[in-house]
Design a protein around this motif. Structure first.
Motif, short mmCIF file in Angstrom:
data_model
loop_
_atom_site.label_atom_id
_atom_site.label_comp_id
_atom_site.label_asym_id
_atom_site.label_seq_id
_atom_site.Cartn_x
_atom_site.Cartn_y
_atom_site.Cartn_z
N CYS A 1 0.70 -1.20 0.00
CA CYS A 1 0.04 -0.09 0.17
C CYS A 1 0.74 1.35 -0.02
N GLU B 1 -4.71 4.24 2.40
CA GLU B 1 -4.07 3.14 3.47
C GLU B 1 -2.37 3.44 3.13
N GLY C 1 -0.16 -4.68 3.19
CA GLY C 1 -0.84 -3.37 3.81
C GLY C 1 -1.31 -3.52 5.07
N TYR D 1 -6.87 -1.57 6.51
CA TYR D 1 -7.58 -0.72 6.77
C TYR D 1 -7.14 0.70 6.40
N ASP D 2 -7.96 1.75 6.30
CA ASP D 2 -7.63 3.01 5.92
C ASP D 2 -8.12 4.18 6.84
N LEU E 1 -7.60 0.98 -1.01
CA LEU E 1 -7.48 -0.07 0.34
C LEU E 1 -7.19 -1.35 -0.29
#
Length: 306
Positions: A161, A207, A235, A238-239, A273
């Motif tokens: 990410c 993210e 990643g 979650y963002d 995301l």
């Protein structure tokens, strides 16, 4: 194991080198004056000279939304040439293992749901960084083709990410969002600025993972290379909204002013995301929370300013 790292002078590369030192691993990270990755013959010669057991390809022309909009030709052509030269040199030199670092920009635009690996090349790309994304998609596919033609060569791609952290670039003309926000809020606090502008309405979601976590993930993957999927997201899963990133950074930096939204500015994708199902099954997850990551990045920024 001898590891050859391209892009060792960049933000991601320097975090990889730092982590390798803590593990006491032998890592070769040439500068651009040691080997120009845009030169196919020199790249092949360098790989044959060093004879690495594994290559991590982290080199590339990188930059934020302004740089991508301003120079799409360079972002496409240089990233493609570097990737092609490194992958071809690795194959020619008989290097059996390679980790290629992709980008979440490889995914189709305007996707509200978490992005799954099988969606690469599955739709229109985000126009503001299309050149960079096309090159990244092509190199990931090239790695897949090499492994498909000869299974002895395991060339795999990690799609991280968005990243930030120590060794980042803070110049607004080339930086990504978090370092740009840190620099902007630091200056605003020093100048007692009553407000700071945010591009767009601040509701777009992103993210961002601390780069040291990615470095740890890469060596986790190297230790389990056979079990690693050929294409895998790395990643948080979650963002946060742009407004939330500004709020977290303001708290860390101590900026107490207001935010003003500039609706005339481009904001890119509404949400980006990664789906981390494969990553979770592989057994890895990021450890650094947002404020701790921003705090470490801000401390690095202050050390550079000093």
């Amino acid at each position: 194991m001898k590891i050859l790292l391209t892009g060792g002078r960049g933000m991601v590369g320097r975090n990889i080198v730092s982590h390798a030192k803590t593990l006491q691993l032998e890592i070769i990270a040439p500068a651009s004056h040691d080997v120009n990755l845009l030169d196919a013959e020199r790249t092949e010669a360098f790989v044959k000279e060093t004879k690495p057991d594994l290559i991590i390809h982290a080199a590339g022309r990188v930059g934020g939304i302004q740089a991508n909009i301003r120079e799409p030709v360079k972002f496409l052509s240089e990233n493609w040439m570097m990737g092609q030269n490194v992958v071809s040199a690795a194959k020619s030199a008989g290097v059996k293992q390679l980790i290629n670092l992709g980008s979440s920009c490889m995914y189709p635009r305007d996707q509200e749901e978490p992005l799954r690996e099988e969606q690469v090349l599955g739709g229109m790309l985000e126009p503001t960084n299309e050149g960079y994304a096309i090159a990244k998609c092509a190199i990931a596919r090239l790695c897949e083709y090499v492994s498909r033609e000869d299974s002895a060569y395991q060339y795999k791609t990690i799609i991280p990410c968005n990243l930030y952290g120590r060794f980042d670039k803070f110049d607004p003309s080339v930086s990504h969002m978090i370092p740009a926000v840190i620099q902007k809020l630091h200056v605003a606090r020093a100048d007692n600025a009553p407000f700071v502008d945010i591009w767009g309405d601040g509701t777009a979601r992103r993210e961002f993972m601390f780069a040291e976590d990615l470095a740890e993930a890469i060596f986790f993957a190297i230790d389990r290379f056979d079990a690693m999927p050929s294409l895998i997201n790395m990643g948080l899963g979650y963002d946060y909204s742009i407004n939330e990133y500004y709020g977290a950074a303001a708290e860390v930096i101590g900026y107490a002013g207001q935010f003003k939204h500039d609706l005339s500015k481009p904001v890119g994708m509404k949400r980006k995301l990664l789906d981390v199902t494969r990553q979770t099954e592989f057994g890895w997850r990021a450890k650094t929370n947002l404020k701790d990551g921003i705090r470490a990045t801000y401390e690095y920024y202050l050390s550079k300013e000093a």
